[in-house]
Structure formats: structure tokens, C-alpha cells
Design a protein around this motif. Structure first.
Motif, PDB file in Angstrom:
ATOM      1  N   TRP A  23     -12.415 -25.694  31.322  1.00  0.00           N
ATOM      2  CA  TRP A  23     -10.993 -25.556  31.054  1.00  0.00           C
ATOM      3  C   TRP A  23     -10.544 -24.162  31.455  1.00  0.00           C
ATOM      4  N   GLU A  24      -9.404 -24.078  32.143  1.00  0.00           N
ATOM      5  CA  GLU A  24      -8.813 -22.792  32.488  1.00  0.00           C
ATOM      6  C   GLU A  24      -7.335 -22.813  32.106  1.00  0.00           C
ATOM      7  N   GLN A  25      -6.895 -21.718  31.520  1.00  0.00           N
ATOM      8  CA  GLN A  25      -5.476 -21.518  31.239  1.00  0.00           C
ATOM      9  C   GLN A  25      -5.125 -20.112  31.708  1.00  0.00           C
ATOM     10  N   GLU A  26      -4.070 -19.982  32.463  1.00  0.00           N
ATOM     11  CA  GLU A  26      -3.755 -18.734  33.146  1.00  0.00           C
ATOM     12  C   GLU A  26      -3.796 -17.519  32.215  1.00  0.00           C
ATOM     13  N   GLU A  27      -4.616 -16.529  32.578  1.00  0.00           N
ATOM     14  CA  GLU A  27      -4.737 -15.247  31.892  1.00  0.00           C
ATOM     15  C   GLU A  27      -5.122 -15.388  30.413  1.00  0.00           C
ATOM     16  N   THR A  28      -5.880 -16.435  30.101  1.00  0.00           N
ATOM     17  CA  THR A  28      -6.380 -16.649  28.740  1.00  0.00           C
ATOM     18  C   THR A  28      -7.826 -16.182  28.645  1.00  0.00           C
ATOM     19  N   CYS A  29      -8.176 -15.529  27.530  1.00  0.00           N
ATOM     20  CA  CYS A  29      -9.540 -15.057  27.316  1.00  0.00           C
ATOM     21  C   CYS A  29     -10.519 -16.224  27.346  1.00  0.00           C
ATOM     22  N   VAL A  30     -11.682 -15.960  27.910  1.00  0.00           N
ATOM     23  CA  VAL A  30     -12.698 -16.997  28.024  1.00  0.00           C
ATOM     24  C   VAL A  30     -14.067 -16.377  27.748  1.00  0.00           C
ATOM     25  N   PHE A  31     -14.918 -17.153  27.088  1.00  0.00           N
ATOM     26  CA  PHE A  31     -16.298 -16.765  26.830  1.00  0.00           C
ATOM     27  C   PHE A  31     -17.179 -17.589  27.753  1.00  0.00           C
ATOM     28  N   VAL A  32     -17.928 -16.908  28.613  1.00  0.00           N
ATOM     29  CA  VAL A  32     -18.716 -17.577  29.650  1.00  0.00           C
ATOM     30  C   VAL A  32     -20.187 -17.215  29.511  1.00  0.00           C
ATOM     31  N   GLY A 122     -32.540 -11.417  29.785  1.00  0.00           N
ATOM     32  CA  GLY A 122     -33.569 -11.632  30.801  1.00  0.00           C
ATOM     33  C   GLY A 122     -33.303 -12.798  31.718  1.00  0.00           C
ATOM     34  N   ASN A 123     -32.674 -13.877  31.185  1.00  0.00           N
ATOM     35  CA  ASN A 123     -32.458 -15.065  32.009  1.00  0.00           C
ATOM     36  C   ASN A 123     -31.031 -15.603  31.946  1.00  0.00           C
ATOM     37  N   HIS A 124     -30.118 -14.857  31.298  1.00  0.00           N
ATOM     38  CA  HIS A 124     -28.736 -15.330  31.208  1.00  0.00           C
ATOM     39  C   HIS A 124     -27.795 -14.171  30.938  1.00  0.00           C
ATOM     40  N   VAL A 125     -26.505 -14.436  31.091  1.00  0.00           N
ATOM     41  CA  VAL A 125     -25.462 -13.429  30.899  1.00  0.00           C
ATOM     42  C   VAL A 125     -24.349 -14.039  30.054  1.00  0.00           C
ATOM     43  N   HIS A 126     -23.884 -13.311  29.044  1.00  0.00           N
ATOM     44  CA  HIS A 126     -22.708 -13.697  28.268  1.00  0.00           C
ATOM     45  C   HIS A 126     -21.589 -12.714  28.596  1.00  0.00           C
ATOM     46  N   VAL A 127     -20.383 -13.227  28.868  1.00  0.00           N
ATOM     47  CA  VAL A 127     -19.238 -12.365  29.161  1.00  0.00           C
ATOM     48  C   VAL A 127     -18.000 -12.893  28.436  1.00  0.00           C
ATOM     49  N   TRP A 163     -28.965 -18.384  40.644  1.00  0.00           N
ATOM     50  CA  TRP A 163     -28.219 -18.823  39.475  1.00  0.00           C
ATOM     51  C   TRP A 163     -28.097 -20.336  39.421  1.00  0.00           C
ATOM     52  N   GLN A 164     -28.061 -20.873  38.212  1.00  0.00           N
ATOM     53  CA  GLN A 164     -27.664 -22.264  38.026  1.00  0.00           C
ATOM     54  C   GLN A 164     -26.228 -22.413  38.521  1.00  0.00           C
ATOM     55  N   HIS A 165     -25.934 -23.521  39.214  1.00  0.00           N
ATOM     56  CA  HIS A 165     -24.620 -23.669  39.840  1.00  0.00           C
ATOM     57  C   HIS A 165     -23.484 -23.632  38.817  1.00  0.00           C
ATOM     58  N   GLU A 166     -23.639 -24.344  37.718  1.00  0.00           N
ATOM     59  CA  GLU A 166     -22.561 -24.388  36.726  1.00  0.00           C
ATOM     60  C   GLU A 166     -22.775 -23.367  35.621  1.00  0.00           C
ATOM     61  N   SER A 167     -21.657 -23.019  34.996  1.00  0.00           N
ATOM     62  CA  SER A 167     -21.685 -22.105  33.862  1.00  0.00           C
ATOM     63  C   SER A 167     -21.071 -22.804  32.645  1.00  0.00           C
ATOM     64  N   TRP A 168     -21.387 -22.279  31.481  1.00  0.00           N
ATOM     65  CA  TRP A 168     -20.819 -22.806  30.240  1.00  0.00           C
ATOM     66  C   TRP A 168     -19.654 -21.901  29.855  1.00  0.00           C
ATOM     67  N   ASP A 169     -18.457 -22.470  29.703  1.00  0.00           N
ATOM     68  CA  ASP A 169     -17.295 -21.642  29.389  1.00  0.00           C
ATOM     69  C   ASP A 169     -16.460 -22.264  28.278  1.00  0.00           C
ATOM     70  N   ARG A 170     -15.877 -21.394  27.460  1.00  0.00           N
ATOM     71  CA  ARG A 170     -15.023 -21.817  26.350  1.00  0.00           C
ATOM     72  C   ARG A 170     -13.804 -20.910  26.271  1.00  0.00           C
TER      73      ARG A 170
END
Length: 208
Positions: A23-32, A122-127, A163-170
């Protein structure tokens, strides 16, 4: 720096589905969360996908807020637990590789996006970040992953998928959710000594 903007029930949401919903909403904060291609064993992913298919059959879209929250708890939290177990090559555990990702994330901070918090494990990134000026979350992620894959593979004298092709985002719903995600990122390294980035002015969130 732009102030965090949260999910609006009245704003348009761009929804897409590959293996994971996005889900994307313009200029909305996202946790990836994005992860290395070898970060999870195939048998665990297969079980996760089987369970997810059963859940999706029982919860057809559109989802209520409660169903979306349940999906995150059931499937996002499980992935996070497995990632924290440290499967795979964990090449991001090397300081030089971690710095490549760290610098890439901060490179356009304040112009294409505002980064509020992140950690390179070591094997992932949270942003936790907010896209700016018409830049899309998906394009930002592609830029990070493409550039860092080339640099890390070149440094390691390797090629192929990093990298794994897809990411998990909220999408971040409100200030409480924002604070909870910030604390999760800050606490993810535990006692490992892995550095965490928290944008200046947001440190108080970690004390709640």
C-alpha cells in the motif's frame, strides 16, 4: 525536515499485490523491512506461504483496519522473528557492507524522503521513512536495493541476486504506531552493538 504524515482514511491509496500486499499513500510514513535473498530457509517460507493462503481465503479484500492489523501480526511478526534468528550469509554483519547500506539510505534524506529511524542487521534492514516531493516508496526502495547490491557484490567480488525481490511494508497509522515502530527499530539489535539511526529531535520516542 517535514513533519511525519500518517495514513489518512480519506486519501487515495495505491494498492498492489505480488506475493505480498503493498500500500502506498502520497507522502505518508511507511515502515519497511527488506532482506537478503538467502535470509530465510525455503521450508519456513513454504509453510508461511501456505498459512498465508489459508488466511487470505478466509479474509477476502477489502480488509477492515482490524483485519489489516491481524495480517501484520500473523505474518509480518513471524517473518521478523525468523530474520532475527540470523539465517543465511548475513553479509550485512560486515561493517563495510553495513556502511554501504547506511550511507545509501541517508543519501537523499531531506530531499526525496525523510528518514526517521533505521537499522541494518546481518540479514535484513528496517526503515521508517516518509517519501517527499512525489517520490514513490517503491522507487525509493528499488534505488536503495539496486545501488547497494552492486556495491556490495563488487566489494565481495560476487554477482547474482543479493536482496529478496519483495519487501514487507506497512503504512504508519498514527503517532502511537510511529512511536511503536521507532522503538522496535531501536531495540532490534539487542546487545549486539549494531548501530541504530534515529533522526535528531525524535529521540524522546524511545523513552515511552
Amino acid at each position: 525536515m517535514e513533519y511525519p504524515r500518517f495514513l489518512s482514511p480519506y486519501g487515495a491509496i495505491d494498492k498492489s499485490l505480488h506475493h505480498l500486499p503493498h500500500w502506498e499513500q502520497e507522502e505518508t510514513c511507511v515502515f519497511v523491512t527488506f532482506r537478503l535473498a538467502d535470509s530465510l530457509p525455503a521450508e519456513k517460507l513454504a509453510q508461511w506461504e501456505d498459512d498465508r493462503k489459508v488466511w487470505l481465503e478466509a479474509h477476502p479484500r477489502p480488509w477492515t483496519d482490524e483485519e489489516a492489523e491481524e495480517y501484520g501480526r500473523e505474518f509480518g511478526a513471524r517473518l521478523d522473528k525468523w530474520l532475527d534468528a540470523g539465517f543465511g550469509s548475513c553479509v550485512l554483519g560486515e561493517k563495510e557492507n553495513r556502511e554501504i547500506v547506511w550511507n545509501a539510505i541517508l543519501h537523499f534524506d531531506g530531499t526525496r524522503y525523510d528518514v526517521y529511524a533505521f537499522v541494518v542487521m546481518g540479514n535484513h534492514v528496517h526503515v521508517l521513512f516518509r517519501p517527499l516531493n512525489g517520490h514513490e516508496m517503491s522507487a525509493i526502495l528499488h534505488s536503495w536495493k539496486s545501488f547497494t547490491a552492486k556495491e556490495i557484490n563488487r566489494r565481495s567480488n560476487k554477482n547474482g541476486q543479493l536482496w529478496q525481490h519483495e519487501s514487507w511494508d506497512r503504512l504508519v497509522r498514527n503517532a502511537v504506531h510511529f512511536a511503536r515502530v521507532s522503538r522496535y527499530i531501536a531495540r532490534n539489535p539487542g546487545d549486539s552493538g549494531v548501530p541504530v539511526y534515529i533522526k535528531k529531535g525524535f529521540e524522546a520516542l524511545l523513552a515511552v
